[in-house]
Design a protein around this motif. Structure first.
Motif, PDB file in Angstrom:
ATOM      1  N   UNK A  83       1.168  -1.058   0.344  1.00 44.39           N
ATOM      2  CA  UNK A  83      -0.015  -0.072   0.175  1.00 44.39           C
ATOM      3  C   UNK A  83       1.102   1.424   0.061  1.00 44.39           C
ATOM      4  N   UNK A  84       1.249   2.071  -0.743  1.00 47.69           N
ATOM      5  CA  UNK A  84       1.714   2.978  -1.149  1.00 47.69           C
ATOM      6  C   UNK A  84       0.907   4.359  -1.017  1.00 47.69           C
ATOM      7  N   UNK A  85       1.000   4.798  -0.102  1.00 48.38           N
ATOM      8  CA  UNK A  85       0.034   5.846  -0.270  1.00 48.38           C
ATOM      9  C   UNK A  85       0.925   7.393  -0.149  1.00 48.38           C
ATOM     10  N   UNK A  86       1.740   6.856   0.428  1.00 48.79           N
ATOM     11  CA  UNK A  86       2.562   8.113  -0.122  1.00 48.79           C
ATOM     12  C   UNK A  86       3.074   9.463  -1.922  1.00 48.79           C
ATOM     13  N   UNK A  87       3.514   7.828  -2.310  1.00 51.42           N
ATOM     14  CA  UNK A  87       3.732   8.091  -3.601  1.00 51.42           C
ATOM     15  C   UNK A  87       2.451   8.649  -4.795  1.00 51.42           C
ATOM     16  N   UNK A  88       0.927   7.905  -4.770  1.00 50.49           N
ATOM     17  CA  UNK A  88      -0.159   7.807  -4.941  1.00 50.49           C
ATOM     18  C   UNK A  88      -0.549   6.844  -5.803  1.00 50.49           C
ATOM     19  N   UNK A  89       0.777   5.429  -5.567  1.00 54.21           N
ATOM     20  CA  UNK A  89       0.681   4.878  -7.252  1.00 54.21           C
ATOM     21  C   UNK A  89      -0.452   3.830  -6.135  1.00 54.21           C
ATOM     22  N   UNK A  90      -1.417   3.014  -7.473  1.00 48.07           N
ATOM     23  CA  UNK A  90      -1.943   1.926  -6.959  1.00 48.07           C
ATOM     24  C   UNK A  90      -1.077   0.706  -6.609  1.00 48.07           C
ATOM     25  N   UNK A  91      -2.305   0.202  -4.930  1.00 45.77           N
ATOM     26  CA  UNK A  91      -1.860  -1.085  -4.584  1.00 45.77           C
ATOM     27  C   UNK A  91      -1.608  -1.786  -5.160  1.00 45.77           C
ATOM     28  N   UNK A  92       0.154  -2.826  -4.916  1.00 45.99           N
ATOM     29  CA  UNK A  92       0.665  -3.796  -6.056  1.00 45.99           C
ATOM     30  C   UNK A  92       0.795  -5.021  -4.903  1.00 45.99           C
ATOM     31  N   UNK A  93       0.086  -6.431  -5.710  1.00 42.50           N
ATOM     32  CA  UNK A  93       0.346  -7.927  -5.028  1.00 42.50           C
ATOM     33  C   UNK A  93       1.288  -8.348  -5.500  1.00 42.50           C
ATOM     34  N   UNK A  94       1.778  -9.122  -4.762  1.00 47.41           N
ATOM     35  CA  UNK A  94       3.016 -10.083  -4.337  1.00 47.41           C
ATOM     36  C   UNK A  94       2.552 -11.100  -4.217  1.00 47.41           C
ATOM     37  N   UNK A  95       3.195 -12.194  -3.865  1.00 47.29           N
ATOM     38  CA  UNK A  95       4.019 -13.550  -3.505  1.00 47.29           C
ATOM     39  C   UNK A  95       5.277 -14.073  -2.883  1.00 47.29           C
ATOM     40  N   UNK A  96       4.927 -14.152  -1.585  1.00 51.20           N
ATOM     41  CA  UNK A  96       6.871 -14.084  -1.170  1.00 51.20           C
ATOM     42  C   UNK A  96       6.789 -15.067  -0.888  1.00 51.20           C
ATOM     43  N   UNK A  97       7.741 -16.049  -1.287  1.00 48.24           N
ATOM     44  CA  UNK A  97       8.847 -16.841  -1.293  1.00 48.24           C
ATOM     45  C   UNK A  97       9.484 -17.691  -0.603  1.00 48.24           C
ATOM     46  N   UNK A  98       9.333 -17.838   0.976  1.00 48.68           N
ATOM     47  CA  UNK A  98      10.112 -18.175   2.110  1.00 48.68           C
ATOM     48  C   UNK A  98      11.232 -19.169   1.822  1.00 48.68           C
ATOM     49  N   UNK A  99      11.729 -19.679   1.805  1.00 49.43           N
ATOM     50  CA  UNK A  99      13.201 -21.335   1.596  1.00 49.43           C
ATOM     51  C   UNK A  99      14.349 -20.863   2.058  1.00 49.43           C
ATOM     52  N   UNK A 100      14.824 -22.190   2.355  1.00 44.58           N
ATOM     53  CA  UNK A 100      15.544 -22.313   3.265  1.00 44.58           C
ATOM     54  C   UNK A 100      16.592 -22.499   1.962  1.00 44.58           C
ATOM     55  N   UNK A 101      17.594 -21.587   1.894  1.00 44.12           N
ATOM     56  CA  UNK A 101      19.094 -22.175   1.064  1.00 44.12           C
ATOM     57  C   UNK A 101      19.599 -22.799   1.541  1.00 44.12           C
ATOM     58  N   UNK A 102      20.515 -22.955  -0.221  1.00 45.13           N
ATOM     59  CA  UNK A 102      21.722 -24.733   0.123  1.00 45.13           C
ATOM     60  C   UNK A 102      22.437 -24.634   0.698  1.00 45.13           C
ATOM     61  N   UNK A 103      23.081 -23.594   1.510  1.00 45.34           N
ATOM     62  CA  UNK A 103      23.647 -23.389   3.382  1.00 45.34           C
ATOM     63  C   UNK A 103      23.316 -23.333   4.121  1.00 45.34           C
ATOM     64  N   UNK A 104      21.642 -23.507   3.735  1.00 45.62           N
ATOM     65  CA  UNK A 104      20.928 -23.623   5.057  1.00 45.62           C
ATOM     66  C   UNK A 104      20.064 -22.274   6.301  1.00 45.62           C
ATOM     67  N   UNK A 105      20.929 -20.965   5.347  1.00 40.09           N
ATOM     68  CA  UNK A 105      19.601 -19.614   5.394  1.00 40.09           C
ATOM     69  C   UNK A 105      18.592 -19.571   4.512  1.00 40.09           C
TER      70      UNK A 105
END
Length: 94
Positions: free
Chosen positions: A44-66
């Motif tokens: 929600x970007x009310x500061x810049x007056x832009x339309x709300x944008x939707x995203x999917x966040x993928x959280x996963x474990x990398x090869x290094x375990x992080x």
């Protein structure tokens, strides 16, 4: 894979939101992290007056375990204007 072009505001918002999600893994009664999870987020970007944008966040474990996180844009198409994750475009957040 195409690079998702985020404004500084969008990038900061998504990083902050992803950190809130990860923090909930540590709290009692929070989400249960299973090593590769998806979450829907609306910027929600009310500061810049832009339309709300939707995203999917993928959280996963990398090869290094992080833990790692990427954002993918959500697009609407097809019958019923259904939401789809655009798997061809993303931005690595951390």
């Amino acid at each position: 894979m195409n690079e998702l072009n985020l404004t500084d505001y969008e990038f900061g918002f998504l990083v902050a939101k992803s950190q809130e999600i990860v923090k909930s893994f540590e709290q009692t009664g929070g989400c249960i992290y299973e090593g590769d999870d998806w979450y829907s987020v609306t910027v929600v970007d009310v500061v810049h007056g832009r339309k709300d944008a939707e995203y999917d966040l993928n959280i996963w474990d990398g090869d290094d375990g992080k833990m790692c996180c990427s954002a993918y844009p959500v697009t609407y198409k097809g019958e019923g204007n259904k939401a789809y994750t655009d798997g061809s475009t993303c931005a690595r957040l951390w």
